[in-house]
Scaffold this motif. Structure first.
Motif, PDB file in Angstrom:
ATOM      1  N   ILE A  43      83.405  19.502  33.542  1.00  0.00           N
ATOM      2  CA  ILE A  43      81.937  19.419  33.478  1.00  0.00           C
ATOM      3  C   ILE A  43      81.558  18.005  33.877  1.00  0.00           C
ATOM      4  N   GLY A  44      80.904  17.893  35.021  1.00  0.00           N
ATOM      5  CA  GLY A  44      80.641  16.566  35.561  1.00  0.00           C
ATOM      6  C   GLY A  44      79.630  15.760  34.769  1.00  0.00           C
ATOM      7  N   GLY A  45      78.543  16.396  34.348  1.00  0.00           N
ATOM      8  CA  GLY A  45      77.434  15.602  33.815  1.00  0.00           C
ATOM      9  C   GLY A  45      77.012  16.012  32.426  1.00  0.00           C
ATOM     10  N   CYS A  46      75.708  15.944  32.199  1.00  0.00           N
ATOM     11  CA  CYS A  46      75.162  16.199  30.857  1.00  0.00           C
ATOM     12  C   CYS A  46      74.596  17.617  30.728  1.00  0.00           C
ATOM     13  N   TRP A  80      88.353  28.439  31.181  1.00  0.00           N
ATOM     14  CA  TRP A  80      87.365  29.472  31.527  1.00  0.00           C
ATOM     15  C   TRP A  80      86.053  29.217  30.791  1.00  0.00           C
ATOM     16  N   GLY A  81      86.158  28.900  29.490  1.00  0.00           N
ATOM     17  CA  GLY A  81      84.952  28.638  28.686  1.00  0.00           C
ATOM     18  C   GLY A  81      84.168  27.450  29.224  1.00  0.00           C
ATOM     19  N   LEU A  82      84.889  26.397  29.589  1.00  0.00           N
ATOM     20  CA  LEU A  82      84.206  25.207  30.101  1.00  0.00           C
ATOM     21  C   LEU A  82      83.548  25.479  31.450  1.00  0.00           C
ATOM     22  N   ASP A 128      76.239  27.121  32.397  1.00  0.00           N
ATOM     23  CA  ASP A 128      75.354  28.167  32.942  1.00  0.00           C
ATOM     24  C   ASP A 128      73.977  28.239  32.267  1.00  0.00           C
ATOM     25  N   PRO A 129      73.901  28.239  30.927  1.00  0.00           N
ATOM     26  CA  PRO A 129      72.575  28.373  30.299  1.00  0.00           C
ATOM     27  C   PRO A 129      71.655  27.191  30.550  1.00  0.00           C
TER      28      PRO A 129
END
Lengths: 134, 284
Positions: free
Chosen positions: A130-133, B54-56, B61-62
């Motif tokens: 996850i790159g950001g916030c 997978w979860g990450l 998305d939301p």
């Protein structure tokens, strides 16, 4: 009776003094994991709340993750050497001698460094994925 | 996900059965070690890592921006004020207690609250998101299958918290556009004598002080907008169905059906109740 036990206590104290480094080693890997965990969660939360530069923080935390993994790897390596399973092939530290306890502390520190390593990898995964916030 | 859980369950229980019933007695140390390290360390680490990755990957998305439509929902005690803002709209389409979404499009749901904290949750479509007075939170949903799902307030918000639900209707985009156009229109005039009597009763009892029926002189904003209440799937935020019987029951027993609700119970004659219910049921 007191006289008989006197030398025994001295031995215990001597052994404890010798094993201080081993006891410290047992806590070292989980401590690195805990510090890495707190740094990641704390810094990312504050950065996202304050609108600071997340890319810089992310890069810094990835470097910190690499350092944490190296530190835990080093603890694991020295613990593996202290645990003599490679020489003896014996996974169980049965005896009650000081030497057995010394090996057992290596054994425990090695296992703790494995779980700490997995913990640091899991905590670092969001930095990679996850790159950001968002 | 369920398949994986079943496989794991069979694996763990199968191993337990095999090792405790079939293959009893002392084990070779090497063999036991392989089982312990493989099944106790390597397998959980691999499975948990795969699930985490997978979860990450779906975690953001939301928070993704929507495709255009914005639905603004305000939590009230104990119902949902709903505004539809199609892309480029100057004014919203107002409704209540029902969320309609086009299938295959990501819709932004902007959430706020009137007095206390609520939480917006359609379990079939996504996670929950809290609604705070004076703040706006956002969750975007991408429904993949049309159908009707249940939504529910997921944060305790007072006596009737459990009765604060709604229907979430996922429709084909063309159907959704047609529905939104009809929802934006004014209320239809009463089509039967009973409904006409009900409409007069609606005015004389002062229902319009709290409820709006667009296209009439009733413009109250305290309670849910009733312009198209007859076309909704539920009444009283998921409490009852929208039938003449249920409407009559609701009007005459609000405090029983929804403890501490602001709407008073109306002590009307049975024929008056059914006239009023006929009017409301006709507001398609």
């Amino acid at each position: 009776m007191t006289e008989e036990h006197q030398p025994r206590r001295d031995e215990d104290q001597k052994e404890f003094a010798e094993e201080q480094a081993s006891l410290f080693k047992i806590t070292l890997a989980p401590l690195i994991w805990a510090a890495h965990f707190a740094a990641c969660y704390g810094l990312v939360a504050v950065t996202c709340a304050k609108g600071w530069d997340i890319d810089a923080v992310r890069f810094g935390l990835l470097v910190a993750s690499g350092a944490a993994l190296c530190g835990i790897g080093w603890v694991g390596l020295t613990a593996w050497r202290q645990w003599n399973v490679a020489q003896t092939g014996d996974f169980v530290n049965r005896g009650g001698r000081a030497e057995d306890r010394h090996h057992f502390l290596g054994h425990a520190a090695f296992l703790l460094s494995i779980i700490s390593l997995i913990g640091v990898v899991f905590v670092s995964l969001p930095l990679v994925l996850i790159g950001g916030c968002q | 996900m369920l398949g994986g859980a079943v496989v794991l369950w069979l694996l763990v229980n199968g191993a337990f059965y095999y090792l405790s019933r079939v293959r009893t007695g002392e084990f070779d140390q090497r063999y036991a070690r392989h089982i312990l390290i493989g099944g106790g360390i390597v397998l959980p680490v691999v499975v948990l890592t795969a699930l985490l990755v997978w979860g990450l990957s779906i975690l953001p998305d939301p928070r993704r921006p929507g495709d255009g439509l914005v639905v603004r929902v305000t939590g009230e005690q104990w119902w949902w004020r709903v505004e539809y803002w199609p892309e480029g709209a100057d004014a919203p389409v107002l409704t209540a207690n029902e969320i309609r979404l086009p299938v295959g499009q990501r819709t932004e749901i902007h959430l706020t609250s009137d007095k206390v904290i609520h939480s917006f949750w359609i379990p079939a479509l996504g996670g929950k998101m809290d609604m705070f007075p004076g703040r706006e939170t956002m969750i975007s949903l991408l429904p993949e299958k049309s159908g009707t799902y249940r939504g529910q307030c997921a944060e305790f918000c007072g006596a009737s918290h459990a009765w604060m639900a709604f229907a979430a209707v996922v429709m084909e985009p063309a159907d959704f556009d047609r529905w939104l156009a009809s929802e934006a229109a004014d209320a239809v005039p009463p089509s039967t004598d009973a409904a006409a009597r009900g409409e007069r009763l609606f005015r004389s009892e002062g229902c319009g002080a709290c409820h709006a029926v667009r296209g009439t002189e009733n413009i109250g904003q305290v309670g849910p907008d009733l312009t198209h209440v007859g076309s909704r799937q539920t009444l009283g935020a998921g409490r009852l169905k929208v039938t003449i019987d249920d409407l009559s029951t609701w009007i005459s027993h609000t405090d029983v059906l929804k403890p501490e609700v602001k709407m008073p119970t109306y002590d009307l004659e049975l024929d008056q109740l059914s006239d009023l219910a006929a009017y409301l049921e006709g507001l398609k």
